[in-house]
Design an enzyme around this catalytic site. Structure first.
Site, PDB file in Angstrom:
ATOM      1  N   ASN A   9      -5.398   8.709  -2.414  1.00 46.82           N
ATOM      2  CA  ASN A   9      -5.884   7.953  -0.667  1.00 46.82           C
ATOM      3  C   ASN A   9      -5.128   7.730   0.170  1.00 46.82           C
ATOM      4  O   ASN A   9      -3.946   6.663  -0.178  1.00 46.82           O
ATOM      5  CB  ASN A   9      -6.426   6.499  -2.443  1.00 46.82           C
ATOM      6  CG  ASN A   9      -6.923   4.914  -1.252  1.00 46.82           C
ATOM      7  OD1 ASN A   9      -7.298   4.953   0.000  1.00 46.82           O
ATOM      8  ND2 ASN A   9      -6.507   4.255  -2.405  1.00 46.82           N
ATOM      9  N   LYS A  11      -5.654   5.499   2.628  1.00 47.92           N
ATOM     10  CA  LYS A  11      -5.236   4.334   3.011  1.00 47.92           C
ATOM     11  C   LYS A  11      -5.413   3.645   4.401  1.00 47.92           C
ATOM     12  O   LYS A  11      -6.016   4.763   5.161  1.00 47.92           O
ATOM     13  CB  LYS A  11      -4.646   3.352   2.219  1.00 47.92           C
ATOM     14  CG  LYS A  11      -4.543   2.937   0.541  1.00 47.92           C
ATOM     15  CD  LYS A  11      -3.544   2.067  -0.095  1.00 47.92           C
ATOM     16  CE  LYS A  11      -3.308   2.497  -1.514  1.00 47.92           C
ATOM     17  NZ  LYS A  11      -2.650   1.518  -2.744  1.00 47.92           N
ATOM     18  N   HIS A  94     -11.775  -0.412  -4.985  1.00 46.85           N
ATOM     19  CA  HIS A  94     -10.067  -0.864  -4.980  1.00 46.85           C
ATOM     20  C   HIS A  94      -9.696  -2.103  -5.262  1.00 46.85           C
ATOM     21  O   HIS A  94     -10.132  -3.296  -4.202  1.00 46.85           O
ATOM     22  CB  HIS A  94      -9.423   0.145  -3.486  1.00 46.85           C
ATOM     23  CG  HIS A  94      -8.041   0.367  -3.553  1.00 46.85           C
ATOM     24  ND1 HIS A  94      -7.428  -0.986  -3.295  1.00 46.85           N
ATOM     25  CD2 HIS A  94      -7.550   1.451  -4.477  1.00 46.85           C
ATOM     26  CE1 HIS A  94      -6.402   0.211  -3.957  1.00 46.85           C
ATOM     27  NE2 HIS A  94      -6.192   0.845  -4.561  1.00 46.85           N
ATOM     28  N   GLU A  96      -7.661  -3.730  -4.078  1.00 47.10           N
ATOM     29  CA  GLU A  96      -6.865  -4.233  -2.131  1.00 47.10           C
ATOM     30  C   GLU A  96      -8.737  -4.207  -1.707  1.00 47.10           C
ATOM     31  O   GLU A  96      -8.391  -6.145  -0.678  1.00 47.10           O
ATOM     32  CB  GLU A  96      -6.883  -3.357  -1.144  1.00 47.10           C
ATOM     33  CG  GLU A  96      -5.099  -2.893  -2.252  1.00 47.10           C
ATOM     34  CD  GLU A  96      -4.744  -1.018  -1.425  1.00 47.10           C
ATOM     35  OE1 GLU A  96      -5.041  -0.710  -0.886  1.00 47.10           O
ATOM     36  OE2 GLU A  96      -3.705  -1.205  -2.146  1.00 47.10           O
ATOM     37  N   GLU A 166      -6.476   1.631 -11.689  1.00 48.45           N
ATOM     38  CA  GLU A 166      -5.580   1.322 -11.283  1.00 48.45           C
ATOM     39  C   GLU A 166      -4.934  -0.650 -11.592  1.00 48.45           C
ATOM     40  O   GLU A 166      -5.049  -0.998 -11.288  1.00 48.45           O
ATOM     41  CB  GLU A 166      -5.489   1.134  -9.750  1.00 48.45           C
ATOM     42  CG  GLU A 166      -6.263   2.762  -9.422  1.00 48.45           C
ATOM     43  CD  GLU A 166      -5.823   2.842  -8.059  1.00 48.45           C
ATOM     44  OE1 GLU A 166      -5.590   4.143  -8.092  1.00 48.45           O
ATOM     45  OE2 GLU A 166      -6.152   2.391  -6.997  1.00 48.45           O
ATOM     46  N   GLY A 172       1.780   0.552  -5.266  1.00 50.83           N
ATOM     47  CA  GLY A 172       2.283   1.153  -4.308  1.00 50.83           C
ATOM     48  C   GLY A 172       4.152  -0.308  -4.832  1.00 50.83           C
ATOM     49  O   GLY A 172       5.218  -0.005  -3.967  1.00 50.83           O
ATOM     50  N   SER A 211       1.457   4.106  -8.504  1.00 52.50           N
ATOM     51  CA  SER A 211       2.747   4.638  -8.372  1.00 52.50           C
ATOM     52  C   SER A 211       2.811   5.733  -9.206  1.00 52.50           C
ATOM     53  O   SER A 211       3.877   6.130  -9.418  1.00 52.50           O
ATOM     54  CB  SER A 211       3.628   3.943  -9.138  1.00 52.50           C
ATOM     55  OG  SER A 211       3.782   2.832  -7.791  1.00 52.50           O
TER      56      SER A 211
HETATM   57  P1  PGA Z   1      -0.059   3.972  -4.840  1.00 48.98           P
HETATM   58  O1  PGA Z   1      -1.143   3.573  -4.793  1.00 48.98           O
HETATM   59  O2  PGA Z   1       0.349   5.169  -5.531  1.00 48.98           O
HETATM   60  O3  PGA Z   1       0.641   4.075  -3.355  1.00 48.98           O
HETATM   61  O4  PGA Z   1       0.837   3.149  -5.793  1.00 48.98           O
HETATM   62  C1  PGA Z   1      -2.692   4.161  -5.256  1.00 48.98           C
HETATM   63  C2  PGA Z   1      -3.812   2.963  -4.932  1.00 48.98           C
HETATM   64  O5  PGA Z   1      -3.938   2.594  -4.907  1.00 48.98           O
HETATM   65  O6  PGA Z   1      -4.702   3.973  -5.291  1.00 48.98           O
END
Ligand code: PGA
Length: 248
Positions: A9, A11, A94, A96, A166, A172, A211
């Site tokens: 992803n 982003k 997601h 976000e 998630e 993140g 992560s």
């Molecule tokens: P990350 O993000 O691996 O940077 O924690 C995962 C995601 O948001 O899909």
């Protein structure tokens, strides 16, 4: 036997030159892959990524999709447009988008349907915040998020979705759910699907995201109900992404 899926992803990251470099490294390093691999890229780069990965083991994915087919919806991207660029996957719900764009579980469910109608595989994200986990609400929160989607699907469609667990507090942040914490939630999610249809529960992929890195991927992916990863930060570094693909 479920085949693992590792989906990057990206982003809102990338540029024509950075994408070219990253994809070149991925293509050079992929070799024989024993799992499905995808990159979910920002929509302005669909054409670039489509042509760059054509004929490789990499599949293309998007990060969001409209519930509408076409028309006066400024800024939205329709499922048919994703298909025009050979997108196979689209991330929906997601955290976000839930947090910054007010997406409700009902909207996420509609987006899932819209993706399925166009032949895309939706990667449906669910996850709890830290406060919800500490309050013991994890199973209830992710259960409600998944239920909203399952309610709209015919039994035959359930096996066509991918679920991604998630935990919001792990995205993140460098904090990862322990393999057992993740496994417990994955098993609960699979149990929820089984209440609708046991056969679908046996085949539906449930990815872990938050992560995931080369140094924790092997342990996470060894858990019986973890069928791959949705990778954010580590998907932007070819060596890290390739190491996770190798682990899967
Ligand atoms: P990350 O993000 O691996 O940077 O924690 C995962 C995601 O948001 O899909």
């Amino acid at each position: 036997m479920r085949r693992n899926l590792v989906a990057g992803n990206w982003k809102m990251n990338g540029s024509l030159s950075a994408n070219a470099a990253l994809l070149a490294e991925l293509k050079a390093g992929l070799g024989e892959v024993g799992c499905d691999v995808a990159v979910c890229v920002p929509s302005p780069y669909f054409a670039q990524c489509q042509s760059t990965i054509a004929g490789t083991a990499l599949a293309l994915g998007a990060q969001d999709v409209s519930v509408h087919v076409s028309g006066a919806y400024t800024g939205e991207v329709a499922a048919s447009m994703l298909r025009d660029f050979d997108c196979k996957y689209v991330i929906v719900g997601h955290s976000e988008r839930r947090a910054y764009h007010g997406e409700t579980s009902e909207l996420v469910a509609q987006k899932t349907l819209s993706a399925l109608k166009s032949g895309l595989t939706p990667i449906v994200c669910v996850g709890e915040t830290l406060a919800q986990r500490e309050a013991g609400e994890t199973d209830a929160v992710v259960g409600e998020q998944l239920e909203a989607v399952l309610e709209l699907l015919d039994v035959s469609a359930i096996k066509k979705i991918v679920i991604a667990y998630e935990p919001v507090w792990a995205i993140g942040t460098g904090k990862t759910a322990t393999p057992q914490m993740a496994q417990d939630v994955h098993a609960a999610l699979r149990g929820k699907v089984a209440l609708r249809d046991a056969e679908s529960a046996a085949v539906v992929k449930i990815l872990y995201g938050g992560s995931m890195k080369p140094d924790n991927a092997v342990e996470l992916l060894a858990m019986p109900d973890i069928d791959g990863g949705l990778i954010g930060g580590a998907a932007l570094k070819a060596a890290d992404f390739l190491a996770i693909v190798a682990a899967a």
